[in-house]
Scaffold this motif. Structure first.
Motif, PDB file in Angstrom:
ATOM      1  N   MET A 106      52.004  25.728  16.614  1.00 14.66           N
ATOM      2  CA  MET A 106      51.144  26.832  16.997  1.00 14.66           C
ATOM      3  C   MET A 106      50.303  27.293  15.814  1.00 14.66           C
ATOM      4  O   MET A 106      49.142  27.629  15.969  1.00 14.66           O
ATOM      5  N   ASN A 107      50.871  27.326  14.654  1.00 15.02           N
ATOM      6  CA  ASN A 107      50.136  27.746  13.469  1.00 15.02           C
ATOM      7  C   ASN A 107      48.956  26.818  13.205  1.00 15.02           C
ATOM      8  O   ASN A 107      47.896  27.260  12.807  1.00 15.02           O
ATOM      9  N   SER A 108      49.137  25.525  13.457  1.00  8.18           N
ATOM     10  CA  SER A 108      48.062  24.553  13.254  1.00  8.18           C
ATOM     11  C   SER A 108      46.915  24.805  14.236  1.00  8.18           C
ATOM     12  O   SER A 108      45.754  24.718  13.876  1.00  8.18           O
ATOM     13  N   ALA A 109      47.266  25.118  15.489  1.00 14.28           N
ATOM     14  CA  ALA A 109      46.232  25.391  16.497  1.00 14.28           C
ATOM     15  C   ALA A 109      45.467  26.655  16.136  1.00 14.28           C
ATOM     16  O   ALA A 109      44.249  26.728  16.299  1.00 14.28           O
ATOM     17  N   LYS A 115      43.034  25.860  13.382  1.00 14.60           N
ATOM     18  CA  LYS A 115      41.857  25.144  13.880  1.00 14.60           C
ATOM     19  C   LYS A 115      40.889  26.115  14.553  1.00 14.60           C
ATOM     20  O   LYS A 115      39.680  26.012  14.385  1.00 14.60           O
ATOM     21  N   THR A 116      41.436  27.051  15.309  1.00 13.62           N
ATOM     22  CA  THR A 116      40.598  28.045  15.980  1.00 13.62           C
ATOM     23  C   THR A 116      39.883  28.917  14.953  1.00 13.62           C
ATOM     24  O   THR A 116      38.690  29.192  15.089  1.00 13.62           O
ATOM     25  N   ALA A 161      31.286  28.408  13.380  1.00 17.47           N
ATOM     26  CA  ALA A 161      30.333  28.947  14.356  1.00 17.47           C
ATOM     27  C   ALA A 161      29.617  30.161  13.789  1.00 17.47           C
ATOM     28  O   ALA A 161      28.399  30.308  13.926  1.00 17.47           O
ATOM     29  N   ALA A 162      30.357  31.040  13.126  1.00 18.88           N
ATOM     30  CA  ALA A 162      29.746  32.221  12.520  1.00 18.88           C
ATOM     31  C   ALA A 162      28.779  31.822  11.413  1.00 18.88           C
ATOM     32  O   ALA A 162      27.675  32.374  11.301  1.00 18.88           O
TER      33      ALA A 162
END
Length: 162
Positions: free
Chosen positions: A1-4, A7-8, A15-16
């Motif tokens: 979960m930490n990896s996901a 990535k987010t 994007a910013a």
């Protein structure tokens, strides 16, 4: 979960960053494009390009169009908000520098705060009012003195209207 999550976060930062680069360079790009196109032609090209980009997610079903009953309101708001903004900005940029246009457009949050004070009876602290006065004075100086000499350019007001 930490990896996901990582990535987010990285995707959001990219994007910013891309948004900042594209948005901040838009005033210079508009000035450059106005050398070969009239403001109306440039706006038409920008809208055609934006429509083509928006059509892809619409046709893929990722973005749903509003119900037909809302289309007149959407068109009216689009004309007022987008076309009015673009026309005023492009005509102003035929006479003022990209930097001056960016500073004037950057004043929008301050104008919004003033309208909120006047119309909605919102209150602002002394520091916020002092900051707004400095922002307005700075914008006035940049707009009036955005060349080799200090002079009033009436079309600069169109950037403010935008």
């Amino acid at each position: 979960m930490n990896s996901a999550l990582h990535k987010t976060d990285a995707l959001a930062l990219w994007a910013a960053g891309l948004t900042l680069v594209v948005w901040s360079s838009s005033y210079s790009a508009i000035t450059y494009a106005l050398q070969g196109f009239t403001p109306g032609e440039l706006i038409l090209l920008r809208f055609l390009f934006a429509s083509a980009c928006f059509a892809v997610p619409v046709f893929m079903g990722l973005v749903k169009l509003p119900p037909r009953r809302d289309w007149p309101a959407v068109v009216l708001l689009g004309l007022i908000g987008n076309v009015g903004y673009q026309l005023n900005l492009c005509y102003a940029m035929t006479r003022i520098s990209p930097g001056a246009a960016a500073v004037v457009i950057g004043l929008v949050p301050g104008v919004t705060a003033v309208f909120a004070m006047l119309r909605l009876r919102e209150t602002l602290g002394r520091r916020a009012i002092f900051g707004l006065l400095i922002a307005f004075a700075g914008t006035l100086l940049v707009t009036v003195g955005s060349g080799h000499e200090i002079h009033f350019e009436p079309l600069a007001f169109l950037a403010f209207v935008a």
